[in-house]
Design an enzyme around this catalytic site. Structure first.
Site, PDB file in Angstrom:
ATOM      1  N   ASN A  86      14.223 -15.528   6.232  1.00 18.33           N
ATOM      2  CA  ASN A  86      14.550 -14.890   7.512  1.00 18.33           C
ATOM      3  C   ASN A  86      13.334 -14.077   7.894  1.00 18.33           C
ATOM      4  O   ASN A  86      13.084 -13.018   7.315  1.00 18.33           O
ATOM      5  CB  ASN A  86      15.789 -13.996   7.358  1.00 18.33           C
ATOM      6  CG  ASN A  86      16.046 -13.166   8.610  1.00 18.33           C
ATOM      7  OD1 ASN A  86      15.473 -13.425   9.674  1.00 18.33           O
ATOM      8  ND2 ASN A  86      16.892 -12.154   8.495  1.00 18.33           N
ATOM      9  N   LYS A 110      12.718 -12.460  10.534  1.00 22.20           N
ATOM     10  CA  LYS A 110      12.993 -11.285  11.379  1.00 22.20           C
ATOM     11  C   LYS A 110      11.991 -11.269  12.548  1.00 22.20           C
ATOM     12  O   LYS A 110      11.662 -12.327  13.050  1.00 22.20           O
ATOM     13  CB  LYS A 110      12.952 -10.020  10.528  1.00 22.20           C
ATOM     14  CG  LYS A 110      13.839 -10.161   9.271  1.00 22.20           C
ATOM     15  CD  LYS A 110      14.060  -8.890   8.532  1.00 22.20           C
ATOM     16  CE  LYS A 110      14.995  -9.158   7.341  1.00 22.20           C
ATOM     17  NZ  LYS A 110      15.371  -7.966   6.618  1.00 22.20           N
ATOM     18  N   HIS A 121      23.554 -10.663  11.009  1.00 22.43           N
ATOM     19  CA  HIS A 121      22.685  -9.911  10.094  1.00 22.43           C
ATOM     20  C   HIS A 121      22.922  -8.415  10.281  1.00 22.43           C
ATOM     21  O   HIS A 121      23.182  -7.959  11.392  1.00 22.43           O
ATOM     22  CB  HIS A 121      21.219 -10.257  10.363  1.00 22.43           C
ATOM     23  CG  HIS A 121      20.313  -9.746   9.292  1.00 22.43           C
ATOM     24  ND1 HIS A 121      19.891  -8.446   9.243  1.00 22.43           N
ATOM     25  CD2 HIS A 121      19.792 -10.368   8.198  1.00 22.43           C
ATOM     26  CE1 HIS A 121      19.140  -8.283   8.164  1.00 22.43           C
ATOM     27  NE2 HIS A 121      19.054  -9.436   7.521  1.00 22.43           N
ATOM     28  N   GLU A 131      20.991  -6.037  10.490  1.00 22.97           N
ATOM     29  CA  GLU A 131      20.119  -5.407  11.497  1.00 22.97           C
ATOM     30  C   GLU A 131      20.679  -5.600  12.891  1.00 22.97           C
ATOM     31  O   GLU A 131      20.546  -4.734  13.758  1.00 22.97           O
ATOM     32  CB  GLU A 131      18.689  -5.972  11.363  1.00 22.97           C
ATOM     33  CG  GLU A 131      18.001  -5.431  10.117  1.00 22.97           C
ATOM     34  CD  GLU A 131      17.011  -6.383   9.474  1.00 22.97           C
ATOM     35  OE1 GLU A 131      16.605  -7.368  10.120  1.00 22.97           O
ATOM     36  OE2 GLU A 131      16.659  -6.133   8.292  1.00 22.97           O
ATOM     37  N   GLU A 144      24.592  -9.688   1.749  1.00 22.53           N
ATOM     38  CA  GLU A 144      23.403  -8.845   1.815  1.00 22.53           C
ATOM     39  C   GLU A 144      23.811  -7.372   1.822  1.00 22.53           C
ATOM     40  O   GLU A 144      24.138  -6.823   2.889  1.00 22.53           O
ATOM     41  CB  GLU A 144      22.603  -9.147   3.091  1.00 22.53           C
ATOM     42  CG  GLU A 144      22.078 -10.556   3.173  1.00 22.53           C
ATOM     43  CD  GLU A 144      20.817 -10.651   4.019  1.00 22.53           C
ATOM     44  OE1 GLU A 144      19.852 -11.251   3.543  1.00 22.53           O
ATOM     45  OE2 GLU A 144      20.785 -10.106   5.138  1.00 22.53           O
ATOM     46  N   GLY A 191      15.145  -4.775   2.539  1.00 23.56           N
ATOM     47  CA  GLY A 191      13.851  -4.203   2.901  1.00 23.56           C
ATOM     48  C   GLY A 191      13.538  -2.890   2.198  1.00 23.56           C
ATOM     49  O   GLY A 191      12.596  -2.184   2.561  1.00 23.56           O
ATOM     50  N   SER A 232      15.912  -7.783  -0.831  1.00 26.87           N
ATOM     51  CA  SER A 232      14.781  -7.573  -1.745  1.00 26.87           C
ATOM     52  C   SER A 232      14.700  -8.628  -2.849  1.00 26.87           C
ATOM     53  O   SER A 232      14.269  -8.347  -3.967  1.00 26.87           O
ATOM     54  CB  SER A 232      14.824  -6.159  -2.347  1.00 26.87           C
ATOM     55  OG  SER A 232      14.729  -5.186  -1.318  1.00 26.87           O
TER      56      SER A 232
HETATM   57  P1  13P Z   1      14.335  -8.399   2.409  1.00 27.46           P
HETATM   58  O1  13P Z   1      14.207  -9.618   1.531  1.00 27.46           O
HETATM   59  O2  13P Z   1      13.049  -8.052   3.103  1.00 27.46           O
HETATM   60  O3  13P Z   1      14.944  -7.244   1.679  1.00 27.46           O
HETATM   61  O4  13P Z   1      15.356  -8.789   3.558  1.00 27.46           O
HETATM   62  C1  13P Z   1      16.543  -9.395   3.217  1.00 27.46           C
HETATM   63  C2  13P Z   1      17.187  -9.860   4.460  1.00 27.46           C
HETATM   64  O5  13P Z   1      17.614  -9.059   5.275  1.00 27.46           O
HETATM   65  C3  13P Z   1      17.261 -11.304   4.693  1.00 27.46           C
HETATM   66  O6  13P Z   1      18.065 -11.574   5.773  1.00 27.46           O
END
Ligand code: 13P
Length: 255
Positions: free
Chosen positions: A13, A15, A98, A100, A170, A176, A216
């Site tokens: 992903n 982002k 997601h 976010e 997640e 992140g 992560s």
């Molecule tokens: P990270 O791997 O950067 O922690 O992000 C995970 C994520 O949100 C994948 O959708």
């Protein structure tokens, strides 16, 4: 059931990262590194990168996904993208719900459900994200929350359509942050999601659903995470922006 009967999927992903030219370059770099993958390999990229990503991935084993889609077929929804638009381009997957988007863009369990239904209707494969915040975990709500989010997201999804759905667990506190859930926490969270599916669709159906872990996940911890019974691959943020790291994760899921 044997975990190996489920399809493992490693999905990046990206982002809000990479321009179209950068997307092309990264996919060209990744292609040879993941060519012999024993799992499904997906890259979910920003809308404006889709065209370049699809062209770069053509003829390879890399599938392309979007990071969101709207539920209406068309209409007055400025800034949104429909499932039909994505499908026509050749997009196969779409990330939905997601954290976010839930945190910054007002995504709710209801809109996650609407988007999931629309994606399935258009023949796209939704990667539906669920996960608890640290506060919810500390209050002891993880199981309740994960089961609720899962059931809400899948409302009115038929058992037949569920075959095309991936759920990504997640934990919000692990995204992140560099703080990965332990292997056991990931397995437990994914297990709660699977239990929710079993409650709604029965054990046999639940055992066949691909449930990813995300948060992560990286080249160093992927091996142990994907070895867990309920972890059928991963949804990878930061580490999917580096070809070598992403390829190492794909290898871990290919065993
Ligand atoms: P990270 O791997 O950067 O922690 O992000 C995970 C994520 O949100 C994948 O959708």
């Amino acid at each position: 059931m044997n975990k190996n009967l489920r399809k493992a999927v490693i999905a990046g992903n990206w982002k809000m990262n990479k321009t179209p030219a950068e997307a092309k370059a990264l996919i060209e770099e990744m292609k040879p590194l993941v060519a012999d993958a024993g799992c499904e390999v997906v890259l979910c990229v920003p809308f404006v990168d889709l065209s370049a990503a699809l062209a770069a991935a053509e003829g390879s084993n890399i599938k392309i996904g979007a990071e969101n889609c709207h539920w209406a077929e068309s209409g007055a929804y400025t800034g949104e993208v429909s499932t039909g638009m994505l499908k026509e381009m050749g997009v196969e997957y779409v990330v939905i719900g997601h954290s976010e988007r839930r945190t910054y863009f007002g995504e709710t369990d209801q809109t996650v459900n609407l988007r999931t239904l629309a994606a399935l209707k258009a023949g796209l494969k939704p990667i539906v994200c669920v996960g608890e915040t640290l506060e919810q975990r500390n209050l002891g709500y993880t199981e309740t929350l994960l089961k609720y989010q899962t059931k809400m997201a899948l409302t009115n999804v038929s058992a037949e359509d569920l075959k095309n759905v991936i759920i990504a667990y997640e934990p919000v506190w692990a995204i992140g942050t560099g703080v990965t859930a332990t292997d056991d926490q990931a397995d437990e969270g994914n297990g709660f999601v699977r239990a929710a599916i079993a409650e709604a669709y029965g054990e046999e159906v639940a055992e066949s659903v691909t449930i990813q872990y995300g948060g992560s996940m990286n080249a160093g911890n992927a091996d142990a995470l994907v070895a867990k019974y309920h972890v059928d691959g991963g949804l990878i943020g930061g580490a999917s922006l580096k070809a070598a790291d992403f390829a190492t994760i794909v290898k871990a899921a290919s065993k």
